[in-house]
Write an enzyme that holds these catalytic residues in place. Sequence first.
Site, short mmCIF file in Angstrom:
data_model
loop_
_atom_site.label_atom_id
_atom_site.label_comp_id
_atom_site.label_asym_id
_atom_site.label_seq_id
_atom_site.Cartn_x
_atom_site.Cartn_y
_atom_site.Cartn_z
N LYS A 189 0.89 -1.18 0.00
CA LYS A 189 0.00 0.00 0.00
C LYS A 189 0.91 1.21 0.00
O LYS A 189 1.66 1.43 0.95
CB LYS A 189 -0.88 -0.02 1.26
CG LYS A 189 -2.20 0.71 1.14
CD LYS A 189 -2.10 2.21 0.98
CE LYS A 189 -1.93 2.92 2.31
NZ LYS A 189 -1.69 4.39 2.09
N GLU A 263 8.77 0.36 11.55
CA GLU A 263 9.87 1.35 11.50
C GLU A 263 9.22 2.70 11.71
O GLU A 263 8.53 3.20 10.82
CB GLU A 263 10.57 1.30 10.14
CG GLU A 263 11.24 -0.02 9.82
CD GLU A 263 12.45 -0.32 10.69
OE1 GLU A 263 12.94 0.59 11.39
OE2 GLU A 263 12.89 -1.48 10.68
N CYS A 298 13.41 9.90 9.03
CA CYS A 298 13.19 9.37 10.39
C CYS A 298 14.49 9.37 11.18
O CYS A 298 14.47 9.45 12.40
CB CYS A 298 12.56 7.99 10.34
SG CYS A 298 13.35 6.89 9.20
N GLU A 400 9.16 14.77 17.08
CA GLU A 400 9.67 14.60 15.73
C GLU A 400 9.04 15.67 14.83
O GLU A 400 7.81 15.76 14.74
CB GLU A 400 9.34 13.21 15.20
CG GLU A 400 9.94 12.97 13.83
CD GLU A 400 9.72 11.57 13.31
OE1 GLU A 400 8.58 11.08 13.35
OE2 GLU A 400 10.70 10.97 12.82
P1 NAI Z 1 1.37 7.88 8.60
O1 NAI Z 1 2.06 7.01 9.59
O2 NAI Z 1 -0.03 8.24 8.91
O3 NAI Z 1 1.41 7.19 7.16
C1 NAI Z 1 2.30 6.16 6.79
C2 NAI Z 1 1.56 5.13 5.96
O4 NAI Z 1 0.54 4.53 6.76
C3 NAI Z 1 0.84 5.71 4.74
O5 NAI Z 1 0.91 4.78 3.67
C4 NAI Z 1 -0.60 5.83 5.23
O6 NAI Z 1 -1.56 5.79 4.20
C5 NAI Z 1 -0.71 4.58 6.08
N1 NAI Z 1 -1.80 4.62 7.07
C6 NAI Z 1 -2.34 5.71 7.68
N2 NAI Z 1 -3.32 5.33 8.52
C7 NAI Z 1 -3.40 3.98 8.45
C8 NAI Z 1 -4.22 3.00 9.07
N3 NAI Z 1 -5.18 3.34 9.94
N4 NAI Z 1 -4.02 1.69 8.78
C9 NAI Z 1 -3.05 1.34 7.91
N5 NAI Z 1 -2.27 2.21 7.26
C10 NAI Z 1 -2.43 3.52 7.53
O7 NAI Z 1 2.28 9.18 8.41
P2 NAI Z 1 1.91 10.55 7.66
O8 NAI Z 1 0.50 10.94 7.97
O9 NAI Z 1 2.31 10.42 6.24
O10 NAI Z 1 2.93 11.56 8.36
C11 NAI Z 1 2.71 12.01 9.69
C12 NAI Z 1 4.03 12.08 10.43
O11 NAI Z 1 4.56 10.78 10.57
C13 NAI Z 1 5.13 12.86 9.74
O12 NAI Z 1 5.04 14.20 9.99
C14 NAI Z 1 6.36 12.24 10.33
O13 NAI Z 1 6.65 12.83 11.58
C15 NAI Z 1 5.98 10.80 10.56
N6 NAI Z 1 6.50 9.92 9.51
C16 NAI Z 1 7.57 9.12 9.78
C17 NAI Z 1 8.12 8.33 8.78
C18 NAI Z 1 9.30 7.47 9.03
O14 NAI Z 1 10.10 7.27 8.15
N7 NAI Z 1 9.45 6.89 10.20
C19 NAI Z 1 7.60 8.35 7.41
C20 NAI Z 1 6.43 9.16 7.24
C21 NAI Z 1 5.93 9.92 8.26
#
Ligand code: NAI
Length: 498
Positions: A189, A263, A298, A400
């Site tokens: 996804k 992660e 991250c 973060e």
């Molecule tokens: P997110 O954690 O909400 O999204 C990451 C993935 O999870 C996306 O593909 C999203 O569609 C999916 N997702 C969202 N809700 C879900 C659910 N209920 N069930 C299954 N999958 C779901 O992160 P987002 O909204 O893109 O960014 C928010 C914050 O998260 C950022 O500002 C950053 O601080 C952090 N982040 C950290 C990352 C890392 O590399 N550790 C990468 C992206 C964001």
Amino acid sequence: MTTATTPQTDPFALARALSGRHFYDGALRESASGRTFPVVNPATGEEVGAAAFGEAADVEAAVRAAAAAQKGWAKVGARDRGKLVARCGQLLSEHVEELARLIALETGKALRTESRVEASVLADAFTFFAGLGSELKGETVPYSPTVMTMTVREPIGVVGAILPWNVPLLLMALKIAPALVAGNTVVVKSAEEAPLAVLRVIELMGGILPPGVVNILSGFGPECGAPLVAHPKVGKVTFTGSVETGKIVYRTAAEKLIPVTLELGGKSPMIVMADADMDQAIAGAIAGMRFTRQGQSCTAASRIFVHDAVHDEFVARLKAKVDAMRMGDPLDEATDIGTIVSHQQMERVQGYIAIGKETDGAVAHVCSALPTDPRLAKGLFIQPHIFTGVTNDSRIAREEIFGPVCCVIRWTDYEEVIAAANDSEYGLAATVWTRDLKLALDAVNRLEAGFVQVNQNLVVQPNLSYGGVKASGLGKEASLESMLEHFTHKKTIMINMK
Ligand code: NAI
Ligand code: MG
């Protein structure tokens, strides 16, 4: 429908050609509902394409295809699976320029400093895991001379892989390459902000692998990610993203009693001792903070603890270097720093900059310059901010930010700086900068992080386990062990010969 398999270096044309499609069961397919959502170039605000809006019906169809393909895929010899994955790596290495341009277009990551680098290491990750097929070996156990006892590694089944938008190509490869070599099939996804380059990779791989072995859906978390995690035929989920969403994924997986790899975020410390090589440490801070990626990492070295004796010199020289970096059109070769990925992320980062400016004692050193090109007037550019005068207790040092914002924190006492570095909810990475090897060894032993480096700040490398402790996640990626531990289960077999 398929797009051409020869490299398409016009990212605008490729974005249009890939629009409105998932890829599953061997072909590009529309959503069951026919719905799409826009893909926006963050440098201009222009809509450059559309992504298929995946929902439960699409998840059902993709998982069904993956489950149907899995038994046959597991019967292909492990080294032969590896050879097919190696062919994918070879093909992807011929598409580096194409993928680099497409990822720059949809995420705003600068082509020269970020997108091309990511597209190149993508192929390398496939090539690395492709060679590990024969490492899927078991053991014999000396249980008794008359009972032949052994273990074998079996695939889990269908793996669900949920991607973030910041490094989608590489992070997808680190999930699906080991999963596939181990005999699983996958349903990916993609992140809503970066659906097209990863779709292109899966489409290209789909020309080599049997139908149903690799599948990808685009869509939003609640509508598409959640039903994928909850699907009864998905036996393992590997996720990269926020702590908040990671917990939701973990809870759903707990209901099904399936394993997960998470992660999550970080607030990685960088400790600069008074005797550090200043040139090396400043270059390390720039690389570590991923200023070229607008800090959207991250592992961003966002808490930089600098010894009082060198603090002022460090800040002045760091600022001068970041000032010299050029912010501009991500597709322009001259650009060092591209854009933030989305309006939502832009607002979040600006919110933290405002919090930083209101923090007692804080001084904001604003670096580089916004682009002046009128075509980029709606671009999501933020000037890098280096905050000094703050403590490790301030919100900008604890939370973060995922943007080009770091705190440089002054220190004098070694015990106090180690305690401060560890005083964080996160534990992803840490670096130490000194010429004193004894002190460096003491620090690396005491720092609470999954990846600790001295006098360098490299990113994920094949065959080095990567992953955090504390709120930074569960499980490791990128290594042989990650393939064995996270994408297989061990079956114990006993044969009584008496
Ligand atoms: P997110 O954690 O909400 O999204 C990451 C993935 O999870 C996306 O593909 C999203 O569609 C999916 N997702 C969202 N809700 C879900 C659910 N209920 N069930 C299954 N999958 C779901 O992160 P987002 O909204 O893109 O960014 C928010 C914050 O998260 C950022 O500002 C950053 O601080 C952090 N982040 C950290 C990352 C890392 O590399 N550790 C990468 C992206 C964001
Ligand atoms: Mg989210």
